[in-house]
Design an enzyme around this catalytic site. Structure first.
Site, PDB file in Angstrom:
ATOM      1  N   ARG A  29       0.826  -1.209   0.000  1.00 27.55           N
ATOM      2  CA  ARG A  29       0.000   0.000   0.000  1.00 27.55           C
ATOM      3  C   ARG A  29       0.866   1.268   0.000  1.00 27.55           C
ATOM      4  O   ARG A  29       0.336   2.369   0.089  1.00 27.55           O
ATOM      5  CB  ARG A  29      -0.915   0.016   1.224  1.00 27.55           C
ATOM      6  CG  ARG A  29      -2.054  -0.986   1.110  1.00 27.55           C
ATOM      7  CD  ARG A  29      -3.053  -0.843   2.228  1.00 27.55           C
ATOM      8  NE  ARG A  29      -4.141  -1.794   2.058  1.00 27.55           N
ATOM      9  CZ  ARG A  29      -4.862  -2.288   3.049  1.00 27.55           C
ATOM     10  NH1 ARG A  29      -4.602  -1.939   4.299  1.00 27.55           N
ATOM     11  NH2 ARG A  29      -5.835  -3.131   2.807  1.00 27.55           N
ATOM     12  N   GLU A  41      -1.924  -8.865  -4.991  1.00 27.51           N
ATOM     13  CA  GLU A  41      -3.268  -9.409  -5.195  1.00 27.51           C
ATOM     14  C   GLU A  41      -3.207 -10.902  -5.534  1.00 27.51           C
ATOM     15  O   GLU A  41      -4.047 -11.672  -5.077  1.00 27.51           O
ATOM     16  CB  GLU A  41      -4.003  -8.654  -6.320  1.00 27.51           C
ATOM     17  CG  GLU A  41      -4.406  -7.232  -5.949  1.00 27.51           C
ATOM     18  CD  GLU A  41      -5.465  -7.171  -4.852  1.00 27.51           C
ATOM     19  OE1 GLU A  41      -6.096  -8.194  -4.548  1.00 27.51           O
ATOM     20  OE2 GLU A  41      -5.644  -6.073  -4.275  1.00 27.51           O
ATOM     21  N   GLY A  85       0.451 -22.851  -1.600  1.00 28.22           N
ATOM     22  CA  GLY A  85      -0.589 -23.650  -2.234  1.00 28.22           C
ATOM     23  C   GLY A  85      -1.132 -22.992  -3.499  1.00 28.22           C
ATOM     24  O   GLY A  85      -0.662 -21.936  -3.906  1.00 28.22           O
ATOM     25  N   TYR A 124     -12.260  -9.867 -10.190  1.00 25.08           N
ATOM     26  CA  TYR A 124     -11.930  -9.116  -8.979  1.00 25.08           C
ATOM     27  C   TYR A 124     -10.528  -8.468  -9.086  1.00 25.08           C
ATOM     28  O   TYR A 124     -10.354  -7.261  -8.870  1.00 25.08           O
ATOM     29  CB  TYR A 124     -12.001 -10.019  -7.727  1.00 25.08           C
ATOM     30  CG  TYR A 124     -11.189  -9.421  -6.623  1.00 25.08           C
ATOM     31  CD1 TYR A 124     -11.640  -8.277  -5.972  1.00 25.08           C
ATOM     32  CD2 TYR A 124      -9.916  -9.916  -6.320  1.00 25.08           C
ATOM     33  CE1 TYR A 124     -10.861  -7.648  -5.026  1.00 25.08           C
ATOM     34  CE2 TYR A 124      -9.128  -9.295  -5.381  1.00 25.08           C
ATOM     35  CZ  TYR A 124      -9.606  -8.165  -4.730  1.00 25.08           C
ATOM     36  OH  TYR A 124      -8.821  -7.532  -3.818  1.00 25.08           O
ATOM     37  N   CYS A 196     -16.409  -6.213   9.677  1.00 25.87           N
ATOM     38  CA  CYS A 196     -17.571  -7.021   9.296  1.00 25.87           C
ATOM     39  C   CYS A 196     -17.090  -8.413   8.868  1.00 25.87           C
ATOM     40  O   CYS A 196     -17.220  -8.818   7.718  1.00 25.87           O
ATOM     41  CB  CYS A 196     -18.342  -6.328   8.178  1.00 25.87           C
ATOM     42  SG  CYS A 196     -19.992  -6.986   7.975  1.00 25.87           S
TER      43      CYS A 196
HETATM   44 FE1  SF4 Z   1     -21.138  -5.690   9.674  1.00 22.81          FE
HETATM   45 FE2  SF4 Z   1     -23.406  -4.379  10.093  1.00 22.81          FE
HETATM   46 FE3  SF4 Z   1     -22.209  -5.547  12.121  1.00 22.81          FE
HETATM   47 FE4  SF4 Z   1     -21.162  -3.380  11.035  1.00 22.81          FE
HETATM   48  S1  SF4 Z   1     -23.077  -3.505  12.106  1.00 22.81           S
HETATM   49  S2  SF4 Z   1     -20.058  -5.247  11.581  1.00 22.81           S
HETATM   50  S3  SF4 Z   1     -21.651  -3.676   8.891  1.00 22.81           S
HETATM   51  S4  SF4 Z   1     -23.069  -6.570  10.330  1.00 22.81           S
END
Ligand code: SF4
Length: 348
Positions: A29, A41, A85, A124, A196
């Protein structure tokens, strides 16, 4: 609740500020050199960041530019890739380096469409390189992005279906325009990797709470929706570790279109049933010394290692007749081996 609007405040405004304050400092980065971004990547496909860093350093030190990499031979690249791998990535890495050097004069194409024509660069990866290095407005959708978009927006589209990528890209396009595309794509992926997360998302500290469908409905584990399970095939390998009195042993190259192509192995018998133990190899006693399981994405391997000690004359005869290579513990590391064999050699 499927949502295609660009009204989500978290995705519309907050996500890139979060990224700029919270992203991890990672070596690739530090700039926007497409060679470095591409290398990182490819290494990070199917590999965790923590593990990928040392490989990234190893490759950039040995091959500072795409021209240097293009001059490498495949055995060297596979050897350096050992432990990561998915060796087709390494073979494609070399193929693409040669194409970029020979056909593009060392310059990477500047858009996702052209990048995706190169070996090992899919939808991607091409989007990630084009947006990060060339600011192309194109969404990069990886597993993290699927998770973040589907949870925040409550998208119940099945991500294993063929048309879901386009669906998610269309949604992402509504948001990406508000931001610098490279930063936005990295922000979504970083947020998926750090906050998340697939299991136990850190909702308590998440600044998307007020704008997150899954959180508000306590349905985090329902997203992303994925119905198709990967079919895993079971295979049974019997390897023969054939040695002589000088502790030399026999290896050969895997040339078939199969896993571990162009890597090296002991003489192998592929059998249909794991119950069938071997008692001999060409009439000489074969002693079962190790059994292990090895998981790949689509295959589960049950591997047995047999030790066969041969008299010198027979050893040489077999080596010649079968076109085997004779190696020792001092030089075998010059050859790339699949992880199970490498682990076996390190333990005996
Ligand atoms: Fe993921 Fe929603 Fe929880 Fe934030 S609030 S960690 S976006 S599920």
């Amino acid at each position: 609740m499927d949502c295609k609007s660009s009204e989500n405040i978290f995705l519309g405004k907050k996500i890139t500020s979060w990224y700029l304050l919270n992203s991890r400092k990672l070596p690739w980065r530090e700039g926007k050199n497409p060679y470095n971004i591409w290398l990182s990547e490819i290494i990070l496909q199917q590999t965790k960041v923590v593990q990928g860093i040392s490989y990234y350093h190893k490759f950039t030190e040995a091959f500072p530019t795409v021209f240097d990499l293009a001059l490498a031979d495949e055995q060297t690249v596979l050897n350096m890739w050992q432990g990561l791998g998915y060796y087709s990535r390494a073979r494609n890495l070399l193929k693409t380096a040669k194409i970029i050097t020979n056909d593009f004069n060392g310059e990477f194409p500047k858009n996702a469409k052209e990048l995706s024509k190169l070996p090992g660069i899919g939808a991607y990866t091409s989007a990630a390189i084009a947006s990060i290095c060339f600011n192309e407005v194109v969404p990069a959708i990886d597993g993290n992005a699927y998770r973040v978009y589907s949870r925040v927006l409550g998208i119940s589209k099945d991500i294993s279906k063929y048309n879901s990528l386009k669906y998610f890209k269309d949604i992402a396009m509504n948001y990406i325009k508000e931001h610098q595309s490279g930063i936005f794509n990295q922000a979504i992926m970083e947020f998926g990797a750090l906050v998340c997360t697939p299991k136990k998302p850190k909702c308590i500290i998440c600044l998307a709470q007020d704008n997150c469908y899954a959180f508000k409905n306590n349905r985090q584990s329902d997203f992303p929706v994925k119905t198709k399970k990967i079919k895993v095939k079971e295979r049974f390998f019997q390897y023969f570790y054939i040695i002589n009195k000088k502790n030399e042993f026999l290896i050969n190259k895997r040339i078939e279109d199969d896993i571990w192509k162009n890597m090296y192995q002991f003489p192998l018998k592929v059998i249909k049933n794991s119950d069938k133990e071997q008692s001999d190899f060409m009439g000489y006693k074969a002693e079962l010394i190790l059994e292990m399981n090895h998981k790949l994405t689509h295959q589960k391997l049950k591997i047995q290692f047999y030790k066969v000690s041969l008299p010198e004359k027979v050893f040489r005869k077999i080596a010649e007749r079968e076109d085997y290579l004779v190696v020792t513990f001092d030089d075998y590391q010059e050859y790339p081996f699949p992880k199970p064999i490498d682990n076996f050699l390190k333990t005996i």
